[in-house]
Write an enzyme that holds these catalytic residues in place. Structure first.
Site, PDB file in Angstrom:
ATOM      1  N   TYR A 141      40.751  35.487  43.563  1.00  0.00           N
ATOM      2  CA  TYR A 141      41.045  34.672  42.531  1.00  0.00           C
ATOM      3  C   TYR A 141      42.548  33.922  42.966  1.00  0.00           C
ATOM      4  O   TYR A 141      42.824  33.370  42.223  1.00  0.00           O
ATOM      5  CB  TYR A 141      41.628  35.900  41.971  1.00  0.00           C
ATOM      6  CG  TYR A 141      41.391  36.448  40.612  1.00  0.00           C
ATOM      7  CD1 TYR A 141      39.975  36.885  40.998  1.00  0.00           C
ATOM      8  CD2 TYR A 141      42.054  36.930  38.907  1.00  0.00           C
ATOM      9  CE1 TYR A 141      39.963  37.705  39.296  1.00  0.00           C
ATOM     10  CE2 TYR A 141      41.739  37.685  38.098  1.00  0.00           C
ATOM     11  CZ  TYR A 141      40.579  38.011  38.268  1.00  0.00           C
ATOM     12  OH  TYR A 141      39.359  39.244  37.028  1.00  0.00           O
ATOM     13  N   LYS A 191      30.643  44.076  48.603  1.00  0.00           N
ATOM     14  CA  LYS A 191      29.286  44.348  48.934  1.00  0.00           C
ATOM     15  C   LYS A 191      29.011  43.219  50.256  1.00  0.00           C
ATOM     16  O   LYS A 191      28.447  42.688  51.188  1.00  0.00           O
ATOM     17  CB  LYS A 191      29.338  43.016  47.722  1.00  0.00           C
ATOM     18  CG  LYS A 191      27.430  42.043  47.120  1.00  0.00           C
ATOM     19  CD  LYS A 191      26.948  43.055  47.025  1.00  0.00           C
ATOM     20  CE  LYS A 191      25.730  42.651  47.172  1.00  0.00           C
ATOM     21  NZ  LYS A 191      24.403  43.531  46.219  1.00  0.00           N
ATOM     22  N   ASP A 223      26.912  46.902  43.366  1.00  0.00           N
ATOM     23  CA  ASP A 223      26.558  46.829  42.106  1.00  0.00           C
ATOM     24  C   ASP A 223      25.801  47.760  42.257  1.00  0.00           C
ATOM     25  O   ASP A 223      25.233  48.467  40.644  1.00  0.00           O
ATOM     26  CB  ASP A 223      24.521  45.712  42.401  1.00  0.00           C
ATOM     27  CG  ASP A 223      24.474  45.598  43.919  1.00  0.00           C
ATOM     28  OD1 ASP A 223      25.665  46.460  44.918  1.00  0.00           O
ATOM     29  OD2 ASP A 223      23.150  45.011  44.091  1.00  0.00           O
ATOM     30  N   ASP A 247      38.161  43.998  38.665  1.00  0.00           N
ATOM     31  CA  ASP A 247      38.249  43.689  37.004  1.00  0.00           C
ATOM     32  C   ASP A 247      37.227  43.971  36.011  1.00  0.00           C
ATOM     33  O   ASP A 247      37.232  44.516  35.260  1.00  0.00           O
ATOM     34  CB  ASP A 247      37.933  41.663  37.278  1.00  0.00           C
ATOM     35  CG  ASP A 247      38.262  41.475  35.927  1.00  0.00           C
ATOM     36  OD1 ASP A 247      39.542  41.914  35.380  1.00  0.00           O
ATOM     37  OD2 ASP A 247      37.905  40.072  35.632  1.00  0.00           O
ATOM     38  N   ASP A 251      36.963  47.113  33.706  1.00  0.00           N
ATOM     39  CA  ASP A 251      36.165  47.045  31.760  1.00  0.00           C
ATOM     40  C   ASP A 251      34.699  47.954  31.449  1.00  0.00           C
ATOM     41  O   ASP A 251      35.355  48.535  30.614  1.00  0.00           O
ATOM     42  CB  ASP A 251      35.765  45.420  31.068  1.00  0.00           C
ATOM     43  CG  ASP A 251      37.217  44.701  30.745  1.00  0.00           C
ATOM     44  OD1 ASP A 251      37.669  44.929  31.585  1.00  0.00           O
ATOM     45  OD2 ASP A 251      36.550  43.317  30.188  1.00  0.00           O
TER      46      ASP A 251
HETATM   47  C1  IPM Z   1      43.070  41.758  33.558  1.00  0.00           C
HETATM   48  C2  IPM Z   1      42.481  40.379  33.266  1.00  0.00           C
HETATM   49  C3  IPM Z   1      42.870  39.126  33.573  1.00  0.00           C
HETATM   50  C4  IPM Z   1      42.157  39.113  35.068  1.00  0.00           C
HETATM   51  C5  IPM Z   1      42.786  37.814  32.744  1.00  0.00           C
HETATM   52  C6  IPM Z   1      43.460  38.270  31.586  1.00  0.00           C
HETATM   53  C7  IPM Z   1      43.602  36.848  34.005  1.00  0.00           C
HETATM   54  O1  IPM Z   1      41.438  40.372  32.902  1.00  0.00           O
HETATM   55  O2  IPM Z   1      43.741  42.254  33.675  1.00  0.00           O
HETATM   56  O3  IPM Z   1      41.799  42.380  33.852  1.00  0.00           O
HETATM   57  O4  IPM Z   1      41.318  38.551  35.054  1.00  0.00           O
HETATM   58  O5  IPM Z   1      42.767  39.841  35.943  1.00  0.00           O
HETATM   59 MG    MG Z   2      39.729  42.095  33.184  1.00  0.00          MG
END
Ligand code: IPM
Ligand code: MG
Length: 357
Positions: A141, A191, A223, A247, A251
């Site tokens: 990042y 990884k 993975d 990240d 999710d």
């Molecule tokens: C998160 C989001 C952010 C990230 C974006 C909005 C930059 O997806 O906080 O998970 O990738 O960290």
């Molecule tokens: Mg995110």
């Protein structure tokens, strides 16, 4: 002296969800006799439209001077064509960097009332209770990048991933310490079969393990971890991983609990901490009053716990959220027809939480 909370609604549904969480904070402060003051600041596309930058200096300065930051969300298709350095996402990335927020804690817990909302089988998710500890200001990042260059007549772009030993050590230590307060297990995710940064990561985490002999450590490739989260999420206690893997996995892990709309996070560093739901700005439903405010309300609970050290107040907010869910209040993202639950909007969900405080 009142503790200063900087509130940054941002874009999309950010306004609705932070309004809901601030209402909950105000009621909680009243109940627990806490002196809190609130100061609102712009960030993201909204700030870009007003003043040409996604993270105005005043916003960062206020955040640095605050006792805690409550953040909504940034981004939206409206700003897709904006040059990369000025995209709304730069606001949250800049705040993370500017506040030195090297760790992001993303807890995933399945409320009993919501077991059937998870896309996974109820018997798989029941009892799942894990926290992802994501490195937040390093890795790919924040590495050097090139948006476009010509090499032998061909256009290419690149992003560089790098991690140093101290960067890995500080996040690993936080993970070990987090596990000590939970079930005593850390899974480090990398990884290492392919990436040099991952091999350094694994070596560094392993070298620290003897200092935390009371914590069990294992390692998974990312993975495989992605698969294991869907196959047997109850095996995890603390997952520690780099910025990009964290990240993606967070999710994925969020759906275990029924909806990403329920998931809070705390970003911790050397100065002010920042609290935000892990979902985005959801421009498709912005302004309709239907967004789930619980991820932000639970982020406010984490603010009370981690930034203000008000454990009892944090517990009260979490209990009120559980109570609102237990009585069948459901925003659209967690509503299933014919289950006898009541479909509510953002404000009504917040009111239900307030009523239980
Ligand atoms: C998160 C989001 C952010 C990230 C974006 C909005 C930059 O997806 O906080 O998970 O990738 O960290
Ligand atoms: Mg995110």
């Amino acid at each position: 002296m009142a503790k200063k909370i900087v509130v940054i609604p941002g874009d999309g549904i950010g306004r609705e969800i932070t309004d809901a969480a601030v209402a909950v904070l105000k009621k909680t402060a009243e109940k627990f006799h806490l002196a809190l003051s609130y100061e609102e600041h712009d960030a993201g596309g909204t700030a870009y439209d007003k003043c040409g930058t996604p993270l105005p200096e005043a916003t960062l300065a206020a955040a640095q001077a605050a006792d805690g930051v409550l953040f909504g969300a940034v981004g939206g298709d409206k700003w897709d064509a904006v040059e990369p350095a000025l995209r709304p996402e730069k606001a949250i990335l800049g705040l993370r960097k500017g506040l030195g927020l090297y760790a992001n804690l993303r807890p995933v817990k399945v409320a009993d009332a919501l077991v059937e909302y998870s896309p996974l089988k109820p018997e798989l998710v029941k009892g799942a209770d894990l926290v992802i500890v994501r490195e937040l200001i390093g890795g790919i990042y924040f590495g050097e990048k090139c948006e476009s260059e010509q090499v032998d007549g061909t256009e290419r772009a690149w992003d560089m991933e790098n991690y140093s030993v101290p960067e890995v050590e500080r996040i690993a230590r936080l993970a070990f310490e987090t596990a000590r307060l939970r079930r005593g297990k850390v899974t480090s995710v990398d990884k290492a079969n392919v990436l040099a940064t991952s091999r350094l990561w694994r070596r560094t985490v392993t070298a620290l393990a003897p200092e935390y002999a009371d914590v069990a450590l294992d390692h998974l490739y990312v993975d495989n971890c992605a698969m294991q989260l869907a196959v047997r999420p109850t095996q995890f206690d603390v997952i520690v991983t780099g910025n990009l893997f964290g990240d993606i996995l967070s999710d994925e892990a969020a759906v275990i609990g029924g909806s990403i709309g329920l998931m809070p996070s705390a970003s911790i560093g050397t100065g002010t901490s920042l609290f935000e739901p892990i979902h985005g700005s959801a421009p498709d439903i912005a302004g309709q009053g239907i967004a789930n405010p619980l991820g932000t309300i639970l982020s406010a609970a984490m603010l009370l716990r981690y930034a203000l050290r008000e454990e009892a107040a944090a517990d009260a907010v979490e209990a009120a959220v559980d109570a609102a869910l237990a009585e069948g209040r459901r925003t659209a993202d967690i509503y299933i027809e014919g289950t006898g639950c009541t479909k509510v909007g953002t404000r009504e969900m917040a009111d239900a939480v307030l009523a239980h405080l």
